[in-house]
Write an enzyme that holds these catalytic residues in place. Structure first.
Site, PDB file in Angstrom:
ATOM      1  CB  VAL A   1       8.624  25.502 -15.653  1.00 48.19           C
ATOM      2  CG1 VAL A   1       7.395  24.820 -15.056  1.00 48.19           C
ATOM      3  CG2 VAL A   1       9.742  25.572 -14.617  1.00 48.19           C
TER       4      VAL A   1
ATOM      5  CD  GLN B   1       9.934  17.994 -18.377  1.00 48.66           C
ATOM      6  OE1 GLN B   1      10.835  18.168 -19.194  1.00 48.66           O
ATOM      7  NE2 GLN B   1       9.439  16.804 -18.100  1.00 48.66           N
ATOM      8  CD  GLU B   2       4.279  20.864 -15.834  1.00 44.73           C
ATOM      9  OE1 GLU B   2       3.316  20.188 -16.222  1.00 44.73           O
ATOM     10  OE2 GLU B   2       4.867  20.654 -14.759  1.00 44.73           O
ATOM     11  CB  SER B   3       2.361  22.225 -22.238  1.00 47.64           C
ATOM     12  OG  SER B   3       2.954  23.504 -22.467  1.00 47.64           O
TER      13      SER B   3
ATOM     14  CE1 TYR C   1       7.636  19.109 -14.524  1.00 46.64           C
ATOM     15  CE2 TYR C   1       8.891  20.097 -12.737  1.00 46.64           C
ATOM     16  CZ  TYR C   1       7.863  20.157 -13.660  1.00 46.64           C
ATOM     17  OH  TYR C   1       7.054  21.275 -13.710  1.00 46.64           O
TER      18      TYR C   1
END
Length: 493
Positions: free
Chosen positions: A318, A321-323, A448
């Site tokens: 996660v 994927q976010e940053s 996502y």
């Protein structure tokens, strides 16, 4: 969603210098307006300041306004929000429009229409601002067809466009050179629905704007860009002609200041300049980051996993994927940190510094746990996890809307496999107009979740491989020791 959403804005924005002169229509109206020369009527502006809010009429689309993960968002919403703050008033939002009804509402009610409107100087009853954004019409068509590289191909295709967007006028001008050209225009559809019609082979092609295609192309892989059609148009805001020119002048001053300071280009780039950020990164690049970046945060992910019951590798996926495991990452809309928490979410979680990796990872893990726990008990197993991840991206409200659409379509709202088919429908007016939270970029949470699952699989494979490597090493003799190795069992074994 209620037709009017009052959004209280921060009132203390630094005052910014002014924009170029009025747009052509406003300048013409100013020269003809009754009253003192050079002194435009300010009735509309006085009304706004007296009632303490600015009324915005818009459309529920990705280029204008929608409810995003961090709350209300969209290119024109962001600009009007700043303009309202510049005036020192709140923002009242009406988003249940199509293009024609936006203009009608501006004429009848005021104050401002911002809905990807093409600047049309001679339009009756409306004054336009100066140009905000260049709108380049492009032809898009279904992948697999013979390439559509010029206007001579269009007459043989079933072609569609949006009524009132300005693209219809471009086609009407083209028809003088290609008399057999025909097309269909719709007031009710939006761009995502046109692209869906192309993918479903109910249209061959469509004329939309370049920035609209960039925003939507990830979700419609069977749609190909063809060629630019005609000269660029200009996006502008619309004001009621009867309300005076002072509001239009204020808006032009404000927009010019944004342009002069580079802020307008920054907002344009943040919404339209990066259309591939969700694309899956190759395994080699991802593995490189697992060596270069992940070790710094591995123990933080492990601790967060112990506290929340998740697999630490899932939380790491996660975070990637976010940053891309960048603790200082910041989105154009203000989401920050390694787990990209919004400011309100961080406040609810007690995260005081979103750029602190420990706080961000702990907060992100607790937020994912909270989302998972809040889902209905009927959602079980991996379906529950995947829907929680989707809600992390798009918000619980939009996820619930997609579940209701799934049920209406005869699917199982408790199965991720069915809900992921419905999420992209939140981009289509036919469906999102029936929901509570309206438009969402529903294709994003599908990609996502897919990406996180891939990253998790890779991390799990790497983790298993390392464990096997360590076990193998543990069985090997120490090369520094000098003794014989028996390759056959000893007697009695």
């Amino acid at each position: 969603m209620p037709p009017t959403l009052i959004i209280q804005l921060l009132r203390r924005w630094r005052r910014r210098p002014a924009l170029p002169a009025l747009g052509l229509a406003a300048a013409l109206a100013l020269s003809l307006w009754p009253g003192h020369p050079g002194e435009p009527s300010d009735r509309q502006l006085k009304n706004i300041l007296a009632r303490d809010f600015l009324q915005m009429h818009t459309r529920n689309t990705p280029t204008t306004y929608y409810e995003g993960r961090e709350g209300p968002t969209g290119f024109e919403y962001e600009l009007v929000r700043r303009f309202a703050a510049h005036l020192g008033v709140s923002l009242a939002l009406r988003e249940d429009h199509h293009i024609a009804s936006v203009l009608d509402a501006v004429r009848r009610e005021g104050d401002l229409g911002a809905a990807a409107l093409p600047l049309t100087p001679a339009l009756d009853g409306v004054i336009f601002s100066r140009p905000i954004l260049e709108l380049q019409p492009v032809v898009v068509y279904r992948r697999g067809m013979a390439p559509v590289t010029g206007p001579d191909r269009l007459a043989s295709l079933s072609l569609g466009t949006l009524a009132g967007a300005g693209t219809g006028q471009v086609l009407r001008e083209l028809k003088t050179d290609y008399p057999t050209l025909t097309w269909r225009e719709s007031e009710e559809l939006e761009v995502a629905e046109l692209l869906r019609l192309i993918e479903d082979e109910r249209l061959d092609a469509a004329v939309i704007f370049e920035h609209q295609f960039r925003l939507n192309r990830m979700f419609f892989p069977r749609v190909e860009r063809g060629f630019p059609l005609g000269e660029p148009l200009s996006m502008a805001w619309a004001f009621p002609a009867e309300g005076g020119l002072a509001l239009a002048e204020k808006a032009n001053d404000f927009l010019q200041t944004l342009r002069d300071e580079g802020a307008l280009d920054a907002v344009i780039a943040s919404y339209f300049g990066h259309d591939d950020y969700l694309e899956y990164v190759g395994a080699r690049t991802f593995i490189k980051h697992t060596h270069a970046r992940l070790p710094t945060y591995t123990e933080l992910f492990r601790e967060a996993a112990r506290q929340t019951g998740f697999d630490w590798k899932l939380l790491a996926a996660v975070g990637y994927q976010e940053s891309h495991w960048d603790p200082e990452a910041t989105s154009p809309t203000g989401v920050r940190g390694l787990m990209m928490l919004t400011l309100p979410t961080a406040g609810d979680l007690g995260v005081s510094n979103r750029l602190d990796p420990a706080q961000s990872i702990d907060g992100g893990a607790r937020y994912l746990r909270e989302l998972k726990d809040r889902l209905p008990e009927s959602i079980e197993g991996e379906d529950r996890l995947f829907m929680a991840m989707a809600a992390y991206n798009v918000g619980l409200g939009h996820l619930y809307d997609a579940r209701r659409i799934t049920e209406n379509r005869g699917g199982n709202p408790d199965r991720w496999e069915d809900v992921r088919e419905s999420l992209p429908l939140l981009q289509e007016r036919e469906w999102h107009s029936q929901t509570r939270y309206g438009y969402a970029r529903g294709g994003e949470p599908v990609i996502y979740v897919r990406n996180i699952r891939r990253y998790h699989e890779i991390l799990s494979y790497v983790d298993r491989s390392q464990q096997q490597f360590y076990l193998l090493n543990a069985r090997l003799p120490d090369p520094e020791e000098s003794h014989d190795i028996n390759l056959s069992p000893a007697p009695g074994q």
